[in-house]
Design a protein around this motif. Sequence first.
Motif, mmCIF file in Angstrom:
data_model
loop_
_atom_site.group_PDB
_atom_site.id
_atom_site.type_symbol
_atom_site.label_atom_id
_atom_site.label_comp_id
_atom_site.label_asym_id
_atom_site.label_seq_id
_atom_site.Cartn_x
_atom_site.Cartn_y
_atom_site.Cartn_z
ATOM 1 N N LEU A 51 46.556 50.364 -2.884
ATOM 2 C CA LEU A 51 47.981 50.153 -2.611
ATOM 3 C C LEU A 51 48.843 50.953 -3.581
ATOM 4 N N SER A 52 48.401 51.040 -4.864
ATOM 5 C CA SER A 52 49.170 51.843 -5.819
ATOM 6 C C SER A 52 49.141 53.314 -5.440
ATOM 7 N N GLY A 53 47.975 53.802 -4.978
ATOM 8 C CA GLY A 53 47.882 55.197 -4.541
ATOM 9 C C GLY A 53 48.821 55.476 -3.382
ATOM 10 N N VAL A 54 48.894 54.528 -2.428
ATOM 11 C CA VAL A 54 49.804 54.710 -1.295
ATOM 12 C C VAL A 54 51.248 54.742 -1.776
ATOM 13 N N THR A 55 51.555 53.944 -2.815
ATOM 14 C CA THR A 55 52.904 53.995 -3.398
ATOM 15 C C THR A 55 53.223 55.403 -3.896
ATOM 16 N N LEU B 33 40.541 40.101 5.719
ATOM 17 C CA LEU B 33 41.989 40.239 5.537
ATOM 18 C C LEU B 33 42.321 41.521 4.761
ATOM 19 N N MET B 34 41.490 41.826 3.736
ATOM 20 C CA MET B 34 41.722 43.065 2.976
ATOM 21 C C MET B 34 41.554 44.283 3.876
ATOM 22 N N GLY B 35 40.566 44.234 4.790
ATOM 23 C CA GLY B 35 40.387 45.341 5.738
ATOM 24 C C GLY B 35 41.620 45.536 6.596
ATOM 25 N N VAL B 36 42.226 44.426 7.051
ATOM 26 C CA VAL B 36 43.447 44.526 7.846
ATOM 27 C C VAL B 36 44.558 45.175 7.037
ATOM 28 N N GLU B 37 44.644 44.820 5.749
ATOM 29 C CA GLU B 37 45.673 45.439 4.903
ATOM 30 C C GLU B 37 45.453 46.946 4.794
ATOM 31 N N ALA B 42 47.145 52.465 6.288
ATOM 32 C CA ALA B 42 46.901 53.759 6.935
ATOM 33 C C ALA B 42 48.009 54.048 7.932
ATOM 34 N N ALA B 43 48.397 53.038 8.719
ATOM 35 C CA ALA B 43 49.483 53.225 9.681
ATOM 36 C C ALA B 43 50.776 53.588 8.966
#
Lengths: 259, 111
Positions: A51-55, B33-37, B42-43
């Motif tokens: 998530l940090s990388g995507v940020t 749930l983490m996979g869904v995140e 990606a989207a």
Amino acid sequence: MIHPAAILAVQSHVTEALLFYLFAALTGISALTVVASRNIVRMSVALLFTLSGVTGLFFLLQAEFLAAVQLVVYVGGTLILIVFGVMLTSKSPFTRFEPSKGEVAIAVMLAAVLLATLVLAKPSQLASAVLPANAAPSFLLDSSTNVVRYEPGPARLTIDRQLAPAEHAALLERAAADPRLAGSSDRQTFARSLEQLMHNARALPARQPLDPDAPYPTAGLGLALLGDYLLPFELASVILLAVMIGAAYLAKARRRPQA
Amino acid sequence: MTIGLNHYLILSAFVFACGLLTILLKRNAIGILMGVELVLNAANINLVALNRYWHGGVAGGTGKPLLDGQAFALFVIVIAAAEAAVALAIFLNFYNNYSSIDVEKATKLKG
């Protein structure tokens, strides 16, 4: 003598590329760790880095506000929620559930096919057409936007977006005025290659890319949320209220049935 | 060396594939749930990158910025947060009833 501004532009390109590969590696490797790790705690830490990388990628894409939201809501909110879930539901943080070999094979095959399809289906961003050999490249090159690119060697003109009708007309005018395209047949050939180029560029984006020097339009995002996107915005607030009530109700502490 | 749209699309495809694999392979409900995140992220990468490179910056002549992709990404983040909250509440209930978070144990409705 190279113009200092050109050096600066090259440096910023290199910096952008380096930062992209840094953040892409962070995102990709930690996403792979989420898949590969069997330990739910390690998975959540890897998800933090993804998530940090995507940020970082959002910052590179000039979406500063979205990057801040991603950091605050996703990393600071959703991920903490997930970590709480991990803590509340595992008797031991090292509990493991192993999928069977057949399941792994089928899943990996499915993901590989999907990845290959997505990578191969990426849209082409360039259109090109062959020019008559004596077409002068100098007047085609618009260095301010660098949209029209002339490649030496085989005379080939490449663009990365559709040409507006006015730009098309301007190119034809300049070709007509250019003494190097003397013969009328040369000019016709040039016009035909330009037509071909316009035809090839049909699927390309019609608008110009963002001007990197323009101020970041956060205000535009706010106006969009309270203008074009007012209904989804209000619906989102209703959904959040419903989710808050629903989650509080569902997670209400109950005595575990004596099984 | 210049980074273009395709770089972001390929990275996003990779993250999507990782998310799909996580959903398929994990038997821990929170892992799913983490996979869904991952899939939602990606989207989001795709939405923001296409807004930047494909959709373009400025609507023809008006000077008004076009931020549809970013607005959509914002809504995706909101929905993802809501989805995680409800999913975790359900998982807590599931854990209270079955003393386990293994999704293979949820077979009560199986015919």
